[in-house]
Design an enzyme around this catalytic site. Sequence first.
Site, PDB file in Angstrom:
ATOM      1  N   ASN A   1      43.949  28.382  50.159  1.00  0.00           N
ATOM      2  CA  ASN A   1      42.637  29.142  50.315  1.00  0.00           C
ATOM      3  C   ASN A   1      42.664  28.344  51.785  1.00  0.00           C
ATOM      4  O   ASN A   1      42.040  28.665  52.504  1.00  0.00           O
ATOM      5  CB  ASN A   1      41.613  28.678  49.547  1.00  0.00           C
ATOM      6  CG  ASN A   1      42.310  29.633  47.951  1.00  0.00           C
ATOM      7  OD1 ASN A   1      43.113  30.239  48.100  1.00  0.00           O
ATOM      8  ND2 ASN A   1      41.477  28.455  46.874  1.00  0.00           N
TER       9      ASN A   1
ATOM     10  N   GLU B   1      56.295  19.125  43.912  1.00  0.00           N
ATOM     11  CA  GLU B   1      55.292  19.477  43.308  1.00  0.00           C
ATOM     12  C   GLU B   1      55.184  17.672  42.736  1.00  0.00           C
ATOM     13  O   GLU B   1      55.657  17.083  42.339  1.00  0.00           O
ATOM     14  CB  GLU B   1      55.312  20.087  41.687  1.00  0.00           C
ATOM     15  CG  GLU B   1      54.309  20.252  41.671  1.00  0.00           C
ATOM     16  CD  GLU B   1      52.742  19.474  42.062  1.00  0.00           C
ATOM     17  OE1 GLU B   1      52.088  18.902  41.712  1.00  0.00           O
ATOM     18  OE2 GLU B   1      52.236  20.988  43.169  1.00  0.00           O
TER      19      GLU B   1
ATOM     20  N   SER C   1      44.174  19.738  40.934  1.00  0.00           N
ATOM     21  CA  SER C   1      44.935  19.960  40.052  1.00  0.00           C
ATOM     22  C   SER C   1      46.554  19.882  40.819  1.00  0.00           C
ATOM     23  O   SER C   1      46.663  19.732  41.062  1.00  0.00           O
ATOM     24  CB  SER C   1      44.699  21.488  39.131  1.00  0.00           C
ATOM     25  OG  SER C   1      45.577  21.083  37.486  1.00  0.00           O
TER      26      SER C   1
ATOM     27  N   ALA D   1      40.989  36.446  38.917  1.00  0.00           N
ATOM     28  CA  ALA D   1      39.729  37.163  39.620  1.00  0.00           C
ATOM     29  C   ALA D   1      40.408  37.568  40.493  1.00  0.00           C
ATOM     30  O   ALA D   1      41.421  36.851  41.567  1.00  0.00           O
ATOM     31  CB  ALA D   1      38.662  37.598  39.841  1.00  0.00           C
TER      32      ALA D   1
ATOM     33  N   MET E   1      46.327  24.221  40.664  1.00  0.00           N
ATOM     34  CA  MET E   1      45.430  25.647  39.962  1.00  0.00           C
ATOM     35  C   MET E   1      45.447  26.731  39.606  1.00  0.00           C
ATOM     36  O   MET E   1      44.699  27.470  38.653  1.00  0.00           O
ATOM     37  CB  MET E   1      44.556  25.657  41.537  1.00  0.00           C
ATOM     38  CG  MET E   1      43.562  24.613  41.458  1.00  0.00           C
ATOM     39  SD  MET E   1      42.694  23.709  41.144  1.00  0.00           S
ATOM     40  CE  MET E   1      40.864  24.189  41.010  1.00  0.00           C
TER      41      MET E   1
ATOM     42  N   THR F   1      42.350  34.271  45.967  1.00  0.00           N
ATOM     43  CA  THR F   1      44.015  34.112  45.412  1.00  0.00           C
ATOM     44  C   THR F   1      44.575  34.568  46.041  1.00  0.00           C
ATOM     45  O   THR F   1      45.885  34.473  46.949  1.00  0.00           O
ATOM     46  CB  THR F   1      43.764  33.709  43.924  1.00  0.00           C
ATOM     47  OG1 THR F   1      43.665  32.410  43.576  1.00  0.00           O
ATOM     48  CG2 THR F   1      45.491  33.422  43.856  1.00  0.00           C
TER      49      THR F   1
ATOM     50  N   HIS G   1      36.975  27.312  45.313  1.00  0.00           N
ATOM     51  CA  HIS G   1      37.445  28.034  46.507  1.00  0.00           C
ATOM     52  C   HIS G   1      37.356  26.953  47.712  1.00  0.00           C
ATOM     53  O   HIS G   1      36.485  27.487  48.668  1.00  0.00           O
ATOM     54  CB  HIS G   1      36.867  29.324  46.017  1.00  0.00           C
ATOM     55  CG  HIS G   1      36.986  29.746  44.937  1.00  0.00           C
ATOM     56  ND1 HIS G   1      36.372  31.194  45.209  1.00  0.00           N
ATOM     57  CD2 HIS G   1      37.805  30.105  44.307  1.00  0.00           C
ATOM     58  CE1 HIS G   1      36.532  31.369  43.483  1.00  0.00           C
ATOM     59  NE2 HIS G   1      37.594  30.554  43.016  1.00  0.00           N
TER      60      HIS G   1
END
Length: 574
Positions: free
Chosen positions: A506, A51, A132, A145, A138, A518, A472
């Site tokens: 995504n 990362e 991010s 959701a 993220m 997601t 998104h």
Amino acid sequence: MPSEPQTADHAVPEAFDSSADVIVIGAGPTGCTYARTIIDEAPDARVLLVEAGPAATVPPGLHVANIESSSHRTAVQIAFQGPFPHAYPKLSHDEVARADHETLNATLTKRPGLWSLAEPSGPSDFPAAQASSGVGGMGSHWFGACPRPAGSERIDLIAREVLDDAYDEAERMLRVGNDRFTDRRMAERIRSRISRVVDDGREPSRRVQQMPMALVATPTGVHRSGPDVILGDAVDRGLEVRADTLARRILMEGGRAVGVVLEDRLTGRMTSVSARHVVVAANSVHTPQLLFASGIRPAALGRHLNEHPQVSLMAVLEDGDALGDVSDAAGTADGESGTTGVMSDPSAMAIASSGVTWIPFDGDRFPFHSQVSHVDPTTLGLSDAEVATLGPVISLAFFLPQELDPENRVWFSETETDWRGMPAPRFRYRLSVGDRRVIARAKETLKDIANSLGRPLKAEEPRELPAGSSLHYQGTVRMGATDDGASVCDPGSRVWGTENVRVAGNGVIPTSTACNPTLTSVALAIIGARAIADELRHKEKTCVSEHPFGRGNGMAPTTERSRASATRASVQPS
């Protein structure tokens, strides 16, 4: 615009510094899914998860909303902001409502924990695009959701039973449920009123209902699922996680990846790690960026960029008893950050008071996906006098499907670099005439729903958010049935023209969707990870049987899941 994409191989070092069976690049939800699934299904595999950003939470990948201390939460958010290591200024609700388009764009590119992807100078086609940088990506900030797509949103390139099995596993991995807040009186009131407006003619499964959410309700509020939940105990079982480590390029020999060049961002030291498989799960901008930098340039790389155009409105719920509903959520934080629900975060408190209501996408009848939730009015910058006169404030957010256009794209400069020294991203993004029609229809529908609840807050009109606001971003490494130049990867997420490079996130989603992506991205990552695990187990079994002494004591005992995955239906069109 860039020149026509070309393929190129980079020189392979004479000796690698270390080796791994699988290198996963990017520690967001899908990268963590690949790592965890491979560790589960091929226990002897050596998996390295890298990362570019820091490991800013304990455990790594914790959702920031689970951090009890607001000052600690702010510090963690700043750590994820890449080139902007400072707290962003906040505008009140009235200031945002009065803001012109340019000011609103600037505001929406300063969301805590995220950093702007837009061009450094001049106007941008995608002004609110953000990312991010940190272990969790993220997924350390997301709303949670997790609806399943339906109808035209659903991917038909994968056998239905294979995709449904992956959705089941994704929901288990993310701790998704739609029964967390069945006893909230405010939620019942909201759903009942909206149902009268939109449910007529719908199939039961597409009627107004609770949103499936990736969280657990606790006696003290909610505990959101971050990538730490996905990883579980994988680190204890051999997963290596390297934070502050930037993947510079994938090393290729012909069509096969043989390793990855990594940079320690704290020391600047460059190393090369050999690999049998490489997974790029950096996000919908940085995944194609790394492929581009590595000379892996399918014709569709970066194309078909789409998001969910977003329209929103605040409403006031009339004849509601906010205090009675909030008391249903029970209590305050007990001080054990990361282990129980935390009520010091305003968004967690709002969800705990009413849950989230979902109005599902329903084709042309209702071409939107909507999430409706209670908002703490004190977070809107309203005066105490205004708050005292209001009923519960309800946020109405519509995500819309977008017509797919290969000319909407992210592309990368051959000469300019971003703040990390990688090829600088640039955006070309336009809404179609059809998209504009759907947006206009969404605004009228939003007003109808706001009036069914009570009234729009301060008589406001629905607001269309700037491009990139949904966060998104899809299509940039999209999957396809054949290598015909219109897609980047196959239905198993393997990049066309390569033997062992897969992509995740995504950007892999090939359909026009309205619902949050997601859950789908995690499901696709599970399918790709299982394919890698199957290959690793097969090679291991071959090596053990061919070697006169085997490897150690031979293969690890086969688990029930390993046996199941070995006989699972292959990825194929349904």
